[in-house]
Design a protein around this motif. Structure first.
Motif, PDB file in Angstrom:
ATOM      1  N   ALA A   1       0.970  -1.212   0.081  1.00 58.86           N
ATOM      2  CA  ALA A   1      -0.152  -0.161  -0.148  1.00 58.86           C
ATOM      3  C   ALA A   1       0.906   1.128   0.002  1.00 58.86           C
ATOM      4  O   ALA A   1       2.019   1.065   0.009  1.00 58.86           O
ATOM      5  CB  ALA A   1      -0.763   0.098   1.288  1.00 58.86           C
ATOM      6  N   ASP A   2       0.305   2.370  -0.044  1.00 65.07           N
ATOM      7  CA  ASP A   2       0.901   3.839  -0.216  1.00 65.07           C
ATOM      8  C   ASP A   2       1.089   4.464   1.412  1.00 65.07           C
ATOM      9  O   ASP A   2       1.332   5.387   1.383  1.00 65.07           O
ATOM     10  CB  ASP A   2       0.725   4.544  -1.148  1.00 65.07           C
ATOM     11  CG  ASP A   2      -0.976   4.861  -0.956  1.00 65.07           C
ATOM     12  OD1 ASP A   2      -1.463   4.540   0.190  1.00 65.07           O
ATOM     13  OD2 ASP A   2      -1.640   5.779  -1.496  1.00 65.07           O
ATOM     14  N   HIS A   3       0.818   3.400   2.295  1.00 60.81           N
ATOM     15  CA  HIS A   3       0.861   3.979   3.588  1.00 60.81           C
ATOM     16  C   HIS A   3       0.827   2.846   4.725  1.00 60.81           C
ATOM     17  O   HIS A   3       0.828   1.660   4.158  1.00 60.81           O
ATOM     18  CB  HIS A   3      -0.401   4.724   3.952  1.00 60.81           C
ATOM     19  CG  HIS A   3      -1.878   3.787   3.821  1.00 60.81           C
ATOM     20  ND1 HIS A   3      -2.632   3.870   2.596  1.00 60.81           N
ATOM     21  CD2 HIS A   3      -2.485   2.889   4.415  1.00 60.81           C
ATOM     22  CE1 HIS A   3      -3.337   2.850   2.698  1.00 60.81           C
ATOM     23  NE2 HIS A   3      -3.449   2.319   3.843  1.00 60.81           N
ATOM     24  N   PRO A   4       1.307   3.014   5.960  1.00 61.58           N
ATOM     25  CA  PRO A   4       1.429   1.898   6.847  1.00 61.58           C
ATOM     26  C   PRO A   4       0.177   1.294   7.340  1.00 61.58           C
ATOM     27  O   PRO A   4      -0.890   2.207   7.142  1.00 61.58           O
ATOM     28  CB  PRO A   4       2.410   2.334   7.911  1.00 61.58           C
ATOM     29  CG  PRO A   4       2.045   3.765   7.939  1.00 61.58           C
ATOM     30  CD  PRO A   4       1.599   4.205   6.336  1.00 61.58           C
ATOM     31  N   GLY A   5       0.071   0.167   8.077  1.00 64.27           N
ATOM     32  CA  GLY A   5      -1.118  -0.045   8.796  1.00 64.27           C
ATOM     33  C   GLY A   5      -1.730  -1.593   8.453  1.00 64.27           C
ATOM     34  O   GLY A   5      -2.165  -1.955   9.345  1.00 64.27           O
ATOM     35  N   GLY A   6      -1.600  -1.877   7.324  1.00 63.26           N
ATOM     36  CA  GLY A   6      -2.254  -3.285   6.916  1.00 63.26           C
ATOM     37  C   GLY A   6      -3.570  -3.097   6.987  1.00 63.26           C
ATOM     38  O   GLY A   6      -4.290  -2.033   6.598  1.00 63.26           O
ATOM     39  N   ARG A   7      -4.172  -3.850   8.198  1.00 62.38           N
ATOM     40  CA  ARG A   7      -5.647  -4.119   8.492  1.00 62.38           C
ATOM     41  C   ARG A   7      -5.957  -2.952   9.102  1.00 62.38           C
ATOM     42  O   ARG A   7      -7.062  -2.275   9.256  1.00 62.38           O
ATOM     43  CB  ARG A   7      -5.939  -5.407   9.348  1.00 62.38           C
ATOM     44  CG  ARG A   7      -6.200  -6.343   8.079  1.00 62.38           C
ATOM     45  CD  ARG A   7      -6.321  -7.631   9.184  1.00 62.38           C
ATOM     46  NE  ARG A   7      -5.176  -8.439   8.524  1.00 62.38           N
ATOM     47  CZ  ARG A   7      -5.159  -9.986   8.616  1.00 62.38           C
ATOM     48  NH1 ARG A   7      -5.949 -10.370   9.242  1.00 62.38           N
ATOM     49  NH2 ARG A   7      -3.813 -10.626   8.132  1.00 62.38           N
ATOM     50  N   ALA A   8      -4.946  -2.490   9.778  1.00 62.98           N
ATOM     51  CA  ALA A   8      -5.287  -1.048  10.739  1.00 62.98           C
ATOM     52  C   ALA A   8      -4.644   0.308   9.905  1.00 62.98           C
ATOM     53  O   ALA A   8      -3.992   0.988  10.369  1.00 62.98           O
ATOM     54  CB  ALA A   8      -4.461  -1.200  12.206  1.00 62.98           C
ATOM     55  N   GLY A   9      -5.059   0.104   8.600  1.00 62.68           N
ATOM     56  CA  GLY A   9      -4.667   1.361   7.598  1.00 62.68           C
ATOM     57  C   GLY A   9      -5.347   2.622   7.769  1.00 62.68           C
ATOM     58  O   GLY A   9      -5.708   3.121   8.826  1.00 62.68           O
ATOM     59  N   ARG A  10      -5.924   2.920   6.541  1.00 62.96           N
ATOM     60  CA  ARG A  10      -6.816   4.133   6.630  1.00 62.96           C
ATOM     61  C   ARG A  10      -7.772   3.917   5.460  1.00 62.96           C
ATOM     62  O   ARG A  10      -7.749   3.141   4.339  1.00 62.96           O
ATOM     63  CB  ARG A  10      -5.966   5.199   6.246  1.00 62.96           C
ATOM     64  CG  ARG A  10      -5.019   5.238   5.086  1.00 62.96           C
ATOM     65  CD  ARG A  10      -4.203   6.570   4.880  1.00 62.96           C
ATOM     66  NE  ARG A  10      -3.071   6.269   6.036  1.00 62.96           N
ATOM     67  CZ  ARG A  10      -2.031   7.281   6.215  1.00 62.96           C
ATOM     68  NH1 ARG A  10      -2.108   8.010   5.299  1.00 62.96           N
ATOM     69  NH2 ARG A  10      -1.204   6.951   7.202  1.00 62.96           N
ATOM     70  N   LEU A  11      -8.922   4.666   5.568  1.00 59.86           N
ATOM     71  CA  LEU A  11     -10.039   4.729   4.768  1.00 59.86           C
ATOM     72  C   LEU A  11     -10.704   5.988   4.691  1.00 59.86           C
ATOM     73  O   LEU A  11     -11.428   6.398   5.588  1.00 59.86           O
ATOM     74  CB  LEU A  11     -11.087   3.323   4.917  1.00 59.86           C
ATOM     75  CG  LEU A  11     -12.423   3.653   3.939  1.00 59.86           C
ATOM     76  CD1 LEU A  11     -11.990   3.195   2.491  1.00 59.86           C
ATOM     77  CD2 LEU A  11     -13.443   2.631   4.537  1.00 59.86           C
ATOM     78  N   ASP A  12     -10.612   6.808   3.667  1.00 54.94           N
ATOM     79  CA  ASP A  12     -10.926   8.143   3.451  1.00 54.94           C
ATOM     80  C   ASP A  12     -12.351   8.070   2.790  1.00 54.94           C
ATOM     81  O   ASP A  12     -12.455   7.673   1.682  1.00 54.94           O
ATOM     82  CB  ASP A  12     -10.159   9.074   2.891  1.00 54.94           C
ATOM     83  CG  ASP A  12      -9.083   9.200   3.969  1.00 54.94           C
ATOM     84  OD1 ASP A  12      -9.097   9.427   5.101  1.00 54.94           O
ATOM     85  OD2 ASP A  12      -7.620   9.474   3.275  1.00 54.94           O
TER      86      ASP A  12
END
Length: 513
Positions: A41-52
């Motif tokens: 992805a273009d950000h860290p977190g995996g399942r705990a990432g982000r959704l805008d």
């Protein structure tokens, strides 16, 4: 003595910048290793990432994965590994109440983690006998945690025989190998309290009446240790870990998906990955693989042989909803229980059907951080447990929109009418989890049955590859933010051989070997 990766381990490649991968990276960096992280992805977190979620009124910053954060001392350990302090990178708010539990009879119980406050809550709503039962329950859960956390949850195991000893006897004496549901019922005669202190076993993929008593430790984390929320949303947890890793010398490459492993003589020598110029390779001395098990098996080129196939946890449908007006009557976390209980578990686990009388987790993160939604708006997260794709033959492309409407109708019947106030929505189903690489369409990976618990769970070692290690919820110790953070430390220890050092939150100095 537990297995340690032999040979040179100077440069370690970690596949995945989720919480497990970032925890691994920090513990490796603290032990003097050079670390490179590959994240698709273009950000860290995996399942705990982000959704805008964008609407004409602005952007809602949703959490696509976990919304309940417990055991922040595990974050302290990860930060302390590189000499950092968690509160200098992450602003955590302790939630009080941790949950608001609402029941089909119209009653409400506020779940508080302070012993005296919760005893008074139980005494007021359920009576003095129930309050005494709560105090016994709290003492039992605390003893379970003290016995399990270092010896069983927080340690690498190479053989079930390694568990034999006084701690195993203590766990057995506490009822750790009996069934959780009946044990809770003996202490708490009120069915509402039984639900509050046993529903957490579903996180482990097992209904309370079948779960081992040892999994009461999850209820300890929720109802005693405390529930927290980071300002900026759960995405801030991963971002703060990533920032600390980079500050300590790690290289994190986003937009790079691992595609395979190069090997020589039983060792991984490089990780192949996508890149801006097509396929590339990254040489390494050891590798830590953190994606879900099917992705790991694809990278390795095979799945391990098991006498019985893995059993996967139930899945979940998640409805993200942006609302145009504030909803101050809603708590940060509300558990809305239906009248059904055992039937609910039978439907989603045994029958592969949707819940006929659903119990739901409704999270309102804007209760703690209004900046996650446009001014004057509200952000909600509604989680409904459901069958996984291996056990339920549901056509989610067809059923998903109708189930979204059904969930909204159930909420309305329970006093949470949202339909006329919706600004934007997003529905995540098991089909979406599967598309993201999660086995059987569940974000909760392998269930914690007796045959998939502790040393019987998929190991964090790869047979035939002496320098490949696993981390994440598919391996030991299991599912949830605390186990996943621990899995990163355990993976690092396989490489460095370092002993675990527990750090206190107040002094942040080692307190044991």
């Amino acid at each position: 003595m537990t297995y340690r990766v032999p040979g040179r381990t100077d440069h370690v490649v970690v596949v995945g910048a989720g919480l497990a991968g970032l925890s691994t990276a920090l513990h490796l960096l603290g032990a003097g290793r050079q670390v490179t992280v590959l994240e698709r992805a273009d950000h860290p977190g995996g399942r705990a990432g982000r959704l805008d979620l964008r609407s004409p009124h602005g952007t809602y910053h949703a959490d696509p994965g976990p919304t309940v954060l417990t055991m922040p001392e595990l974050l302290d350990e990860a930060f302390a590994a590189v000499g950092e302090k968690r509160d200098e990178r992450l602003d955590l708010v302790r939630l009080d109440p941790a949950y608001r539990a609402r029941f089909a009879d119209g009653s409400t119980i506020h779940v508080r983690t302070d012993a005296h406050a919760m005893a008074e809550e139980v005494r007021t709503t359920c009576g003095p006998a129930a309050a005494a039962g709560y105090e016994r329950m709290r003492a039992w859960l605390t003893r379970l945690y003290e016995v399990e956390i270092d010896r069983f949850i927080g340690a690498n195991h190479d053989s079930p025989l390694g568990l034999v000893g006084p701690d195993l006897a203590r766990l057995a004496a506490l009822g750790g190998f009996a069934r959780l549901g009946p044990r809770v019922a003996r202490m708490l005669p009120d069915e509402r309290l039984q639900r509050i202190f046993s529903f957490q076993s579903l996180y482990a993929g097992v209904p309370p009446h079948r779960a081992l008593g040892a999994y009461g430790v999850i209820a300890y984390m929720d109802t005693i240790a405390g529930v927290y929320f980071p300002r900026g949303g759960m995405r801030r947890v991963a971002q703060s870990l990533a920032d600390a890793a980079v500050a300590a010398g790690a290289m994190i490459h986003y937009g790079r998906a691992a595609t395979g492993l190069e090997r020589r003589g039983g060792r991984v020598t490089a990780v192949r990955h996508t890149g801006a110029e097509g396929g590339e390779r990254l040489p390494c001395d050891a590798v830590v693989l953190t994606p879900d098990l099917p992705v790991v098996h694809d990278l390795i080129g095979r799945a391990p042989r098991r006498p019985v196939p893995l059993r996967w946890s139930p899945s979940a449908v998640v409805l993200h909803a942006g609302l145009r007006t504030p909803r101050p009557e809603l708590a940060h976390h509300t558990i809305s229980f239906g009248a059904a209980w055992r039937r609910t578990f039978r439907e989603i686990i045994d029958d592969g059907r949707l819940m006929s009388d659903p119990s739901l987790l409704v999270t309102r993160p804007t209760a703690t951080d209004p900046a996650l939604a446009p001014a004057g708006s509200e952000l909600l997260y509604v989680l409904a447990p459901c069958p996984n794709l291996a056990h339920g033959g549901i056509d989610w492309a067809r059923v998903g929109p109708a189930y979204r409407d059904e969930l909204l109708a159930v909420l309305a019947d329970r006093g949470m009418e949202l339909r006329a106030d919706l600004d934007v929505t997003s529905l995540v189903t098991p089909a979406d989890w599967a598309a993201a690489g999660h086995a059987a369409g569940t974000p909760f990976s392998a269930a914690h049955t007796l045959a998939q618990t502790g040393p019987f769970r998929p190991r964090n070692l790869v047979r035939g590859l002496e320098n490949a290690v696993l981390a994440g919820c598919g391996t030991t110790p299991g599912v949830g933010i605390p186990p996943v953070l621990i899995s990163g430390r355990l993976a690092a220890q396989r490489i460095t051989g370092a002993a675990h050092r527990r750090y206190t939150r107040a002094r942040r100095v080692p307190t044991g070997g």
